[in-house]
Design a protein around this motif. Structure first.
Motif, PDB file in Angstrom:
ATOM      1  N   ARG A  24       0.836  -1.209   0.000  1.00 52.43           N
ATOM      2  CA  ARG A  24       0.000   0.000   0.000  1.00 52.43           C
ATOM      3  C   ARG A  24       0.867   1.255   0.000  1.00 52.43           C
ATOM      4  O   ARG A  24       0.582   2.228  -0.698  1.00 52.43           O
ATOM      5  CB  ARG A  24      -0.927   0.048   1.221  1.00 52.43           C
ATOM      6  CG  ARG A  24      -2.216  -0.680   1.073  1.00 52.43           C
ATOM      7  CD  ARG A  24      -3.210  -0.327   2.166  1.00 52.43           C
ATOM      8  NE  ARG A  24      -2.701  -0.422   3.524  1.00 52.43           N
ATOM      9  CZ  ARG A  24      -2.614  -1.552   4.222  1.00 52.43           C
ATOM     10  NH1 ARG A  24      -3.016  -2.696   3.692  1.00 52.43           N
ATOM     11  NH2 ARG A  24      -2.148  -1.542   5.461  1.00 52.43           N
ATOM     12  N   GLY A  25       1.922   1.207   0.797  1.00 49.85           N
ATOM     13  CA  GLY A  25       2.839   2.348   0.854  1.00 49.85           C
ATOM     14  C   GLY A  25       3.493   2.614  -0.493  1.00 49.85           C
ATOM     15  O   GLY A  25       3.514   3.758  -0.954  1.00 49.85           O
ATOM     16  N   THR A  26       4.000   1.573  -1.128  1.00 48.59           N
ATOM     17  CA  THR A  26       4.647   1.775  -2.433  1.00 48.59           C
ATOM     18  C   THR A  26       3.624   2.253  -3.462  1.00 48.59           C
ATOM     19  O   THR A  26       3.901   3.156  -4.252  1.00 48.59           O
ATOM     20  CB  THR A  26       5.354   0.496  -2.927  1.00 48.59           C
ATOM     21  OG1 THR A  26       4.417  -0.559  -3.089  1.00 48.59           O
ATOM     22  CG2 THR A  26       6.448   0.063  -1.987  1.00 48.59           C
ATOM     23  N   ALA A  27       2.423   1.674  -3.436  1.00 51.99           N
ATOM     24  CA  ALA A  27       1.385   2.020  -4.406  1.00 51.99           C
ATOM     25  C   ALA A  27       0.883   3.448  -4.246  1.00 51.99           C
ATOM     26  O   ALA A  27       0.354   4.034  -5.196  1.00 51.99           O
ATOM     27  CB  ALA A  27       0.217   1.045  -4.287  1.00 51.99           C
ATOM     28  N   SER A  28       1.053   4.031  -3.065  1.00 54.02           N
ATOM     29  CA  SER A  28       0.555   5.386  -2.804  1.00 54.02           C
ATOM     30  C   SER A  28       1.448   6.477  -3.387  1.00 54.02           C
ATOM     31  O   SER A  28       1.066   7.645  -3.410  1.00 54.02           O
ATOM     32  CB  SER A  28       0.392   5.607  -1.299  1.00 54.02           C
ATOM     33  OG  SER A  28       1.665   5.737  -0.674  1.00 54.02           O
ATOM     34  N   VAL A  29       2.625   6.097  -3.864  1.00 56.47           N
ATOM     35  CA  VAL A  29       3.582   7.079  -4.376  1.00 56.47           C
ATOM     36  C   VAL A  29       3.370   7.262  -5.879  1.00 56.47           C
ATOM     37  O   VAL A  29       3.403   6.285  -6.639  1.00 56.47           O
ATOM     38  CB  VAL A  29       5.033   6.643  -4.069  1.00 56.47           C
ATOM     39  CG1 VAL A  29       6.033   7.601  -4.707  1.00 56.47           C
ATOM     40  CG2 VAL A  29       5.255   6.559  -2.565  1.00 56.47           C
ATOM     41  N   TYR A 181       7.380   2.480   5.433  1.00 57.85           N
ATOM     42  CA  TYR A 181       8.587   1.932   4.815  1.00 57.85           C
ATOM     43  C   TYR A 181       8.372   1.755   3.305  1.00 57.85           C
ATOM     44  O   TYR A 181       9.271   2.063   2.507  1.00 57.85           O
ATOM     45  CB  TYR A 181       8.945   0.607   5.473  1.00 57.85           C
ATOM     46  CG  TYR A 181      10.229  -0.009   4.974  1.00 57.85           C
ATOM     47  CD1 TYR A 181      11.453   0.629   5.158  1.00 57.85           C
ATOM     48  CD2 TYR A 181      10.221  -1.253   4.348  1.00 57.85           C
ATOM     49  CE1 TYR A 181      12.632   0.052   4.721  1.00 57.85           C
ATOM     50  CE2 TYR A 181      11.398  -1.841   3.916  1.00 57.85           C
ATOM     51  CZ  TYR A 181      12.607  -1.187   4.098  1.00 57.85           C
ATOM     52  OH  TYR A 181      13.774  -1.764   3.668  1.00 57.85           O
ATOM     53  N   GLY A 182       7.212   1.279   2.910  1.00 59.89           N
ATOM     54  CA  GLY A 182       6.913   1.159   1.491  1.00 59.89           C
ATOM     55  C   GLY A 182       7.032   2.497   0.783  1.00 59.89           C
ATOM     56  O   GLY A 182       7.593   2.588  -0.316  1.00 59.89           O
ATOM     57  N   VAL A 183       6.515   3.549   1.414  1.00 59.42           N
ATOM     58  CA  VAL A 183       6.630   4.897   0.858  1.00 59.42           C
ATOM     59  C   VAL A 183       8.097   5.288   0.730  1.00 59.42           C
ATOM     60  O   VAL A 183       8.534   5.786  -0.313  1.00 59.42           O
ATOM     61  CB  VAL A 183       5.860   5.928   1.728  1.00 59.42           C
ATOM     62  CG1 VAL A 183       6.163   7.361   1.289  1.00 59.42           C
ATOM     63  CG2 VAL A 183       4.365   5.658   1.690  1.00 59.42           C
ATOM     64  N   ARG A 184       8.879   5.048   1.778  1.00 55.73           N
ATOM     65  CA  ARG A 184      10.310   5.418   1.762  1.00 55.73           C
ATOM     66  C   ARG A 184      11.055   4.720   0.640  1.00 55.73           C
ATOM     67  O   ARG A 184      11.808   5.339  -0.112  1.00 55.73           O
ATOM     68  CB  ARG A 184      10.936   5.102   3.113  1.00 55.73           C
ATOM     69  CG  ARG A 184      12.444   5.354   3.182  1.00 55.73           C
ATOM     70  CD  ARG A 184      12.958   5.139   4.607  1.00 55.73           C
ATOM     71  NE  ARG A 184      14.389   5.012   4.680  1.00 55.73           N
ATOM     72  CZ  ARG A 184      15.260   6.016   4.635  1.00 55.73           C
ATOM     73  NH1 ARG A 184      14.822   7.251   4.484  1.00 55.73           N
ATOM     74  NH2 ARG A 184      16.554   5.809   4.733  1.00 55.73           N
ATOM     75  N   VAL A 185      10.860   3.409   0.515  1.00 57.89           N
ATOM     76  CA  VAL A 185      11.556   2.664  -0.540  1.00 57.89           C
ATOM     77  C   VAL A 185      11.140   3.186  -1.915  1.00 57.89           C
ATOM     78  O   VAL A 185      11.985   3.367  -2.804  1.00 57.89           O
ATOM     79  CB  VAL A 185      11.300   1.149  -0.416  1.00 57.89           C
ATOM     80  CG1 VAL A 185      11.853   0.396  -1.618  1.00 57.89           C
ATOM     81  CG2 VAL A 185      11.918   0.602   0.873  1.00 57.89           C
ATOM     82  N   ALA A 186       9.853   3.463  -2.103  1.00 55.72           N
ATOM     83  CA  ALA A 186       9.371   3.967  -3.387  1.00 55.72           C
ATOM     84  C   ALA A 186       9.989   5.330  -3.716  1.00 55.72           C
ATOM     85  O   ALA A 186      10.431   5.563  -4.846  1.00 55.72           O
ATOM     86  CB  ALA A 186       7.851   4.054  -3.372  1.00 55.72           C
ATOM     87  N   LEU A 187      10.024   6.234  -2.742  1.00 59.09           N
ATOM     88  CA  LEU A 187      10.582   7.566  -2.985  1.00 59.09           C
ATOM     89  C   LEU A 187      12.076   7.500  -3.300  1.00 59.09           C
ATOM     90  O   LEU A 187      12.566   8.205  -4.196  1.00 59.09           O
ATOM     91  CB  LEU A 187      10.329   8.472  -1.778  1.00 59.09           C
ATOM     92  CG  LEU A 187       8.867   8.890  -1.568  1.00 59.09           C
ATOM     93  CD1 LEU A 187       8.707   9.634  -0.244  1.00 59.09           C
ATOM     94  CD2 LEU A 187       8.359   9.727  -2.733  1.00 59.09           C
ATOM     95  N   ILE A 188      12.799   6.651  -2.582  1.00 62.80           N
ATOM     96  CA  ILE A 188      14.243   6.513  -2.856  1.00 62.80           C
ATOM     97  C   ILE A 188      14.458   5.882  -4.225  1.00 62.80           C
ATOM     98  O   ILE A 188      15.363   6.265  -4.963  1.00 62.80           O
ATOM     99  CB  ILE A 188      14.918   5.722  -1.713  1.00 62.80           C
ATOM    100  CG1 ILE A 188      14.973   6.612  -0.465  1.00 62.80           C
ATOM    101  CG2 ILE A 188      16.312   5.250  -2.129  1.00 62.80           C
ATOM    102  CD1 ILE A 188      15.463   5.938   0.780  1.00 62.80           C
ATOM    103  N   LEU A 192      16.686   7.610  -7.195  1.00 64.99           N
ATOM    104  CA  LEU A 192      17.824   6.935  -7.833  1.00 64.99           C
ATOM    105  C   LEU A 192      17.635   6.763  -9.332  1.00 64.99           C
ATOM    106  O   LEU A 192      18.606   6.719 -10.073  1.00 64.99           O
ATOM    107  CB  LEU A 192      18.092   5.592  -7.153  1.00 64.99           C
ATOM    108  CG  LEU A 192      18.637   5.675  -5.735  1.00 64.99           C
ATOM    109  CD1 LEU A 192      18.770   4.295  -5.118  1.00 64.99           C
ATOM    110  CD2 LEU A 192      19.981   6.396  -5.690  1.00 64.99           C
ATOM    111  N   ARG A 193      16.391   6.661  -9.750  1.00 68.01           N
ATOM    112  CA  ARG A 193      16.118   6.559 -11.190  1.00 68.01           C
ATOM    113  C   ARG A 193      16.371   7.866 -11.894  1.00 68.01           C
ATOM    114  O   ARG A 193      16.607   7.898 -13.112  1.00 68.01           O
ATOM    115  CB  ARG A 193      14.660   6.146 -11.435  1.00 68.01           C
ATOM    116  CG  ARG A 193      14.436   4.656 -11.275  1.00 68.01           C
ATOM    117  CD  ARG A 193      13.083   4.237 -11.782  1.00 68.01           C
ATOM    118  NE  ARG A 193      13.117   4.130 -13.245  1.00 68.01           N
ATOM    119  CZ  ARG A 193      12.082   4.342 -14.033  1.00 68.01           C
ATOM    120  NH1 ARG A 193      10.923   4.694 -13.534  1.00 68.01           N
ATOM    121  NH2 ARG A 193      12.172   4.210 -15.321  1.00 68.01           N
TER     122      ARG A 193
END
Length: 194
Positions: A24-29, A181-188, A192-193
């Motif tokens: 959910r965190g990654t998908a929210s970014v 944490y999902g949000v953090r990994v997605a933003l980083i 990096l991309r």
């Protein structure tokens, strides 16, 4: 779109809830395509992970170590090591056990080492202990179940479910920690991309 995949094993359902929160965190970014795989699905779709920009690994801690199903995935995925297919992808990890410790750090370190073997770039939790209630660190009972990072991990989210059924555990604070944490990994990953 950057792809962030979460690969997890859950024996009783607690780690599944944690994985869904990370997802959910990654998908929210904005700019992220989030994918969620069980470890068995990930074995069957191993080549799909080559397209991911980040892979977050999660499993329960059993007897102070990662679950055998996650280990099986890691061993099958070793074929990606030979070609360095996952080199320079972002990586993360999370775990759950039935106590505050349960030697969960050992599980996270095993998942970190797996990522390092692949040449991945590991992202830690980036959150202080008792992040949402710093004053709770000044009591004998410590942070309650609603507090973010109540277990005080820096390596990745750690949840404590005790002997409570999934749905009631992991508690809200541990789930919110996983989502953050999902949000953090997605933003980083997006940073990096470039």
């Amino acid at each position: 779109m950057a792809i962030v995949a979460t690969v997890y094993h859950s024996g009783y359902g607690h780690t599944k809830l944690q994985a869904e929160a990370v997802h959910r965190g990654t998908a929210s970014v904005k700019g992220i395509e989030a994918r969620l795989y069980t470890s068995t699905e990930a074995i069957d779709k191993l080549d799909e992970l080559d397209a991911a920009d980040a892979i977050i690994f999660g499993c329960p801690t059993y007897m102070g170590s990662m679950s055998s199903e996650m280990k099986k995935f890691i061993e099958v995925a070793a074929k990606k090591w030979f070609t360095q297919a996952w080199k320079d992808k972002v990586a993360g990890a999370f775990t759950n056990s039935s106590s505050f410790s349960g030697d969960k750090l050992n599980t996270l370190l095993g998942l970190v080492i797996n990522a390092m073997q692949h040449g991945m770039i590991y992202v830690g939790l980036g959150m202080m202990p008792a992040a949402s209630d710093r004053d709770s660190m000044n009591s004998v009972t410590g942070p309650g179940p609603e507090v973010l990072n109540r277990v005080g991990s820096f390596t990745g989210p750690m949840a404590a479910s005790f002997q409570v059924q999934p749905g009631d555990a992991p508690p809200a604070g541990d789930i919110a920690t996983a989502e953050a944490y999902g949000v953090r990994v997605a933003l980083i990953t997006l940073k990096l991309r470039g």
